[in-house]
Motif scaffolding. Structure first.
Motif, PDB file in Angstrom:
ATOM      1  N   ASP A 136      42.348   5.412  63.673  1.00 35.51           N
ATOM      2  CA  ASP A 136      43.157   5.966  62.579  1.00 35.51           C
ATOM      3  C   ASP A 136      43.389   7.458  62.739  1.00 35.51           C
ATOM      4  O   ASP A 136      44.453   7.978  62.369  1.00 35.51           O
ATOM      5  N   ASP A 137      42.392   8.164  63.280  1.00 35.35           N
ATOM      6  CA  ASP A 137      42.590   9.592  63.555  1.00 35.35           C
ATOM      7  C   ASP A 137      43.714   9.796  64.563  1.00 35.35           C
ATOM      8  O   ASP A 137      44.513  10.742  64.446  1.00 35.35           O
ATOM      9  N   ARG A 140      46.963   9.488  62.857  1.00 37.94           N
ATOM     10  CA  ARG A 140      47.284  10.707  62.098  1.00 37.94           C
ATOM     11  C   ARG A 140      47.701  11.842  63.025  1.00 37.94           C
ATOM     12  O   ARG A 140      48.565  12.664  62.668  1.00 37.94           O
ATOM     13  N   ASP A 143      51.259  11.255  63.819  1.00 37.45           N
ATOM     14  CA  ASP A 143      52.094  11.525  62.644  1.00 37.45           C
ATOM     15  C   ASP A 143      52.362  13.020  62.475  1.00 37.45           C
ATOM     16  O   ASP A 143      53.448  13.426  62.025  1.00 37.45           O
ATOM     17  N   SER A 144      51.377  13.840  62.813  1.00 36.34           N
ATOM     18  CA  SER A 144      51.493  15.283  62.584  1.00 36.34           C
ATOM     19  C   SER A 144      51.908  16.067  63.830  1.00 36.34           C
ATOM     20  O   SER A 144      52.152  17.276  63.741  1.00 36.34           O
TER      21      SER A 144
END
Length: 390
Positions: A136-137, A140, A143-144
């Motif tokens: 999940d990290d 993210r 995503d960023s």
């Protein structure tokens, strides 16, 4: 200006446009790889595996450990020998139990970002090793991450919770394939993305080869790092022809559509820990004891496996870039053997493998000798790890 001069300029301009178009459509250096993610349930030792059989024109590789700092976690990774600053990791694991690798993809780029701004996968993976604990990290992070990301790749990741996934990623978006949904606990990718444009990309036959070679092991939940580094990375099976040439009587074999290739430069299987229920159980000392990056550097059919751990003294010296120009001893040794394997026939367009140099009736071929040595390495290093686990 005369007619001949005008015609010459027009012809040169036309040829230049053709060359530029070809350079865009057909990159000069096609980076390839065959890879897999294995669920803990598919491994008899109950540990997830991240495997990459690396193909690249850059044959000189090394493995180095980078300690933790204010930016994030310590990690160990595969680098190109010339990467003196260790800016681009091509596969690795960190002391939080996160591991990442990639295969280049050639059917998901959907923009006009120029080639000079692409091939940034190693930089992104370096960032991931510094900052990610979990799958999940990594999501993210994507995503960023600043757009365009400069990537066209299938990123494979695993974590200490037992999660795993492929992120098929282009400059602006990605599609996730979760290991939890994989038949028999196995996901495989080569050089196209399943979410990309149909009938484009590379490595369709190699993916079929890998699926065929691994299927019986997966069905029996017996996929180990040895299956990946000693079977898939050293077998000359062609699914298109439904034939395994590894032990055939063909002395010379055209280097085409096998998992091991002339441009194959490493086979690495990162074997994680038994999945934990909480990340509070994960410390750098735990990862150093439990995680092993089984590393065969150089041409995989001849490479010797070494156990790499995520700690300051966890990288065997013969894998490190201790020679001039950042070369590693085992990689140079494997390269010499590779050159011998491909030496007999010279062709401007094709390369031929001398199979007798790898496998012979006496059992003294380069591959056969390496497999014997590696079997003992796996036995001893696994015994040591399991003693620590008790």
């Amino acid at each position: 200006m005369g007619f001949s001069s005008i015609f010459l300029r027009m012809r040169n301009s036309f040829l230049l446009s053709i060359i530029l178009t070809a350079a865009t459509l057909f990159p000069a250096a096609v980076f390839a790889c065959t890879s897999a993610i294995i669920a803990a349930d598919a491994n008899p030792y109950g540990r997830p595996i991240l495997w990459k059989h690396r193909d690249t024109s850059t044959i000189d590789n090394k493995v180095e450990y980078i300690p933790a700092n204010q930016e994030g976690f310590g990690y160990v990774a595969l680098f190109n020998a010339a990467d003196a600053l260790l800016r681009e990791a091509w596969m690795g694991m960190n002391d939080a139990g996160f591991a990442v690798m990639n295969t280049a993809s050639y059917n998901i780029k959907d923009d006009r970002v120029p080639a000079k701004d692409m091939d940034k996968e190693g930089i992104l993976m370096t960032r991931a090793l510094r900052t990610c604990r979990t799958v999940d990290d990594f999501r993210r992070l994507l995503d960023s991450y600043p757009r365009p990301m400069g990537v066209e790749a299938n990123f494979g990741v695993i974590d200490a919770l037992g999660n795993g996934a492929y992120f098929e990623t282009n400059n602006h978006s990605y599609v996730v394939y979760d290991l939890a949904d994989a038949p028999n606990g196995v996901l495989i990718r080569t050089n196209y993305s399943h979410s990309g444009r149909p009938n484009e990309g590379y490595g369709h036959v190699r993916e079929a080869n890998a699926n065929c070679l691994i299927c019986d092991y997966a069905r029996k939940c017996q996929v180990t790092p040895e299956v990946l580094t000693e079977v898939l990375s050293r077998t000359f099976y062609n699914d298109q022809l439904n034939k395994d040439y590894t032990l055939s009587e063909n002395k010379h074999l055209l280097d085409q559509d096998y998992i091991p290739r002339f441009k194959s430069t490493a086979t690495i299987a990162i074997e994680g820990c038994h999945p934990v229920s909480s990340l509070e159980d994960i410390t750098p000392a735990f990862v150093a004891d439990q995680y092993i990056m089984w590393t065969g550097i150089g041409y995989p059919p001849v490479s010797e496996i070494r156990a790499v751990r995520c700690k300051a003294d966890g990288v065997p010296l013969e894998l490190r870039g201790i020679l001039p120009n950042g070369h590693s001893p085992l990689c140079d040794e494997a390269k010499q053997k590779r050159n011998d394997v491909f030496a007999p026939i010279k062709s401007k367009r094709n390369k031929y493998i001398d199979l007798s140099k790898l496998y012979n009736a006496q059992g003294t071929g380069y591959a056969q000798e390496a497999i014997k040595l590696n079997s003992e390495t796996y036995r001893i290093e696994r015994l040591y790890r399991d003693i620590i686990s008790q």
